[in-house]
Design a protein around this motif. Structure first.
Motif, PDB file in Angstrom:
ATOM      1  N   HIS A   6      -7.972  -5.212  -5.255  1.00 47.85           N
ATOM      2  CA  HIS A   6      -6.459  -5.712  -5.253  1.00 47.85           C
ATOM      3  C   HIS A   6      -6.385  -6.380  -3.719  1.00 47.85           C
ATOM      4  O   HIS A   6      -7.241  -6.057  -2.994  1.00 47.85           O
ATOM      5  CB  HIS A   6      -5.552  -4.875  -5.695  1.00 47.85           C
ATOM      6  CG  HIS A   6      -5.310  -3.547  -4.825  1.00 47.85           C
ATOM      7  ND1 HIS A   6      -4.976  -3.635  -3.597  1.00 47.85           N
ATOM      8  CD2 HIS A   6      -5.477  -2.458  -5.269  1.00 47.85           C
ATOM      9  CE1 HIS A   6      -4.819  -2.182  -3.018  1.00 47.85           C
ATOM     10  NE2 HIS A   6      -5.065  -1.550  -4.313  1.00 47.85           N
ATOM     11  N   ALA A   7      -5.314  -7.126  -3.673  1.00 42.65           N
ATOM     12  CA  ALA A   7      -5.084  -7.558  -2.498  1.00 42.65           C
ATOM     13  C   ALA A   7      -5.160  -6.876  -1.241  1.00 42.65           C
ATOM     14  O   ALA A   7      -5.694  -7.122  -0.157  1.00 42.65           O
ATOM     15  CB  ALA A   7      -3.773  -8.235  -2.454  1.00 42.65           C
ATOM     16  N   GLY A   8      -4.855  -5.596  -1.335  1.00 48.24           N
ATOM     17  CA  GLY A   8      -4.823  -4.582  -0.268  1.00 48.24           C
ATOM     18  C   GLY A   8      -6.293  -4.297   0.410  1.00 48.24           C
ATOM     19  O   GLY A   8      -6.535  -4.074   1.263  1.00 48.24           O
ATOM     20  N   GLY A   9      -7.491  -4.746  -0.744  1.00 53.29           N
ATOM     21  CA  GLY A   9      -8.741  -4.093  -0.253  1.00 53.29           C
ATOM     22  C   GLY A   9      -9.135  -5.152   0.799  1.00 53.29           C
ATOM     23  O   GLY A   9     -10.035  -4.970   1.529  1.00 53.29           O
ATOM     24  N   VAL A  36     -13.690 -15.174   7.195  1.00 54.56           N
ATOM     25  CA  VAL A  36     -14.785 -15.217   6.170  1.00 54.56           C
ATOM     26  C   VAL A  36     -14.660 -14.092   5.104  1.00 54.56           C
ATOM     27  O   VAL A  36     -14.422 -14.262   4.081  1.00 54.56           O
ATOM     28  CB  VAL A  36     -16.024 -15.589   6.459  1.00 54.56           C
ATOM     29  CG1 VAL A  36     -17.131 -15.714   5.535  1.00 54.56           C
ATOM     30  CG2 VAL A  36     -16.041 -17.116   7.176  1.00 54.56           C
ATOM     31  N   LEU A  37     -14.416 -13.048   5.866  1.00 59.60           N
ATOM     32  CA  LEU A  37     -14.571 -11.741   4.926  1.00 59.60           C
ATOM     33  C   LEU A  37     -13.211 -11.661   4.138  1.00 59.60           C
ATOM     34  O   LEU A  37     -13.321 -11.322   3.040  1.00 59.60           O
ATOM     35  CB  LEU A  37     -14.821 -10.390   5.682  1.00 59.60           C
ATOM     36  CG  LEU A  37     -14.830  -9.081   4.870  1.00 59.60           C
ATOM     37  CD1 LEU A  37     -16.106  -9.111   4.191  1.00 59.60           C
ATOM     38  CD2 LEU A  37     -14.778  -7.867   5.919  1.00 59.60           C
ATOM     39  N   ALA A  38     -11.987 -12.087   4.679  1.00 54.40           N
ATOM     40  CA  ALA A  38     -10.817 -12.157   3.914  1.00 54.40           C
ATOM     41  C   ALA A  38     -11.025 -13.036   2.717  1.00 54.40           C
ATOM     42  O   ALA A  38     -10.380 -12.715   1.654  1.00 54.40           O
ATOM     43  CB  ALA A  38      -9.918 -12.422   4.902  1.00 54.40           C
ATOM     44  N   GLU A  39     -11.671 -14.194   3.092  1.00 55.68           N
ATOM     45  CA  GLU A  39     -11.524 -15.101   1.993  1.00 55.68           C
ATOM     46  C   GLU A  39     -12.455 -14.738   0.868  1.00 55.68           C
ATOM     47  O   GLU A  39     -12.230 -14.708  -0.361  1.00 55.68           O
ATOM     48  CB  GLU A  39     -12.268 -16.504   2.517  1.00 55.68           C
ATOM     49  CG  GLU A  39     -11.147 -17.303   3.278  1.00 55.68           C
ATOM     50  CD  GLU A  39     -10.029 -17.610   2.643  1.00 55.68           C
ATOM     51  OE1 GLU A  39     -10.131 -17.881   1.200  1.00 55.68           O
ATOM     52  OE2 GLU A  39      -8.949 -17.841   3.232  1.00 55.68           O
ATOM     53  N   ASN A  43     -11.419 -13.850  -2.794  1.00 54.57           N
ATOM     54  CA  ASN A  43     -11.753 -14.534  -3.961  1.00 54.57           C
ATOM     55  C   ASN A  43     -12.368 -13.557  -4.993  1.00 54.57           C
ATOM     56  O   ASN A  43     -12.236 -13.921  -6.324  1.00 54.57           O
ATOM     57  CB  ASN A  43     -12.898 -15.609  -3.513  1.00 54.57           C
ATOM     58  CG  ASN A  43     -12.331 -16.829  -2.886  1.00 54.57           C
ATOM     59  OD1 ASN A  43     -11.283 -17.094  -2.981  1.00 54.57           O
ATOM     60  ND2 ASN A  43     -13.548 -17.504  -2.279  1.00 54.57           N
ATOM     61  N   ALA A  44     -12.853 -12.596  -4.571  1.00 54.40           N
ATOM     62  CA  ALA A  44     -13.333 -11.375  -5.620  1.00 54.40           C
ATOM     63  C   ALA A  44     -12.327 -10.854  -6.272  1.00 54.40           C
ATOM     64  O   ALA A  44     -12.393 -10.606  -7.598  1.00 54.40           O
ATOM     65  CB  ALA A  44     -14.092 -10.288  -4.975  1.00 54.40           C
ATOM     66  N   ARG A  97      -8.612 -23.558  -0.795  1.00 60.95           N
ATOM     67  CA  ARG A  97      -9.292 -23.968   0.215  1.00 60.95           C
ATOM     68  C   ARG A  97     -10.340 -22.893   0.924  1.00 60.95           C
ATOM     69  O   ARG A  97     -11.177 -23.038   1.709  1.00 60.95           O
ATOM     70  CB  ARG A  97      -8.312 -24.176   1.385  1.00 60.95           C
ATOM     71  CG  ARG A  97      -7.550 -25.361   1.032  1.00 60.95           C
ATOM     72  CD  ARG A  97      -6.502 -25.807   2.096  1.00 60.95           C
ATOM     73  NE  ARG A  97      -5.565 -26.628   1.466  1.00 60.95           N
ATOM     74  CZ  ARG A  97      -4.601 -26.730   0.689  1.00 60.95           C
ATOM     75  NH1 ARG A  97      -4.411 -25.536   0.029  1.00 60.95           N
ATOM     76  NH2 ARG A  97      -4.048 -27.608   0.350  1.00 60.95           N
ATOM     77  N   GLY A  98     -10.500 -21.604   0.106  1.00 59.43           N
ATOM     78  CA  GLY A  98     -11.032 -20.514   0.583  1.00 59.43           C
ATOM     79  C   GLY A  98     -12.566 -20.823   0.968  1.00 59.43           C
ATOM     80  O   GLY A  98     -13.062 -20.630   2.036  1.00 59.43           O
ATOM     81  N   LEU A  99     -13.269 -21.499  -0.276  1.00 63.27           N
ATOM     82  CA  LEU A  99     -14.728 -21.829   0.017  1.00 63.27           C
ATOM     83  C   LEU A  99     -14.903 -23.008   1.074  1.00 63.27           C
ATOM     84  O   LEU A  99     -15.972 -22.956   1.709  1.00 63.27           O
ATOM     85  CB  LEU A  99     -15.457 -21.998  -1.128  1.00 63.27           C
ATOM     86  CG  LEU A  99     -15.760 -20.629  -2.041  1.00 63.27           C
ATOM     87  CD1 LEU A  99     -16.414 -21.255  -3.116  1.00 63.27           C
ATOM     88  CD2 LEU A  99     -16.358 -19.738  -1.182  1.00 63.27           C
TER      89      LEU A  99
END
Length: 137
Positions: A6-9, A36-39, A43-44, A97-99
């Motif tokens: 979830h988003a907190g991860g 990048v890790l946040a994106e 995304n996951a 826009r993440g990737l």
């Protein structure tokens, strides 16, 4: 490490990465790694199934080379039907826009799939350590 699906991860992963690599890479490189890790975690969470236990696996590897530090970030999830892909980003769209961010900041990225899910990885090629800091190998 594993983080909740979830988003907190993403927040947990960002903070841990920043704490572990703060003395090994420059602040500018660390900011790129965190973004990048946040994106990838985001995304996951948004687009893929969790791994068993409702989690996403996050890892990074820092290797010291004569040219500087090399970093690989990797996020493993339960997979998705379509897999990650860059899509056109409409300027008015709230997402998509993440990737593009990952492509712009990382040296390269890709996807590995197996029977359990998928791993999205991003490599950062030599990122010189700040003066006076020695990166752990």
């Amino acid at each position: 490490m594993v983080v909740p699906h979830h988003a907190g991860g993403a927040r947990v992963a960002r903070h841990r990465l920043a704490a572990e690599l703060a003395e090994a890479v420059s602040p500018a490189v660390l900011a790129d790694l965190v973004a990048v890790l946040a994106e990838l975690v985001g995304n996951a969470v948004r687009h893929a199934d969790p791994l068993p236990g409702g989690v996403v696996r996050v890892s990074w590897r820092l290797r010291t080379t004569p040219e500087g530090a090399r970093v690989r970030l990797q996020v493993t999830d339960g997979g998705a039907a379509g897999g990650p892909r860059i899509r056109p980003a409409d300027p008015a769209a709230a997402d998509g826009r993440g990737l593009h961010i990952v492509t712009g900041l990382a040296s390269r990225w890709g996807v590995d799939r197996d029977g359990l899910g998928q791993s999205v990885w991003a490599d950062f090629d030599p990122v010189p350590a700040p003066p006076g800091l020695v990166a752990a190998g």
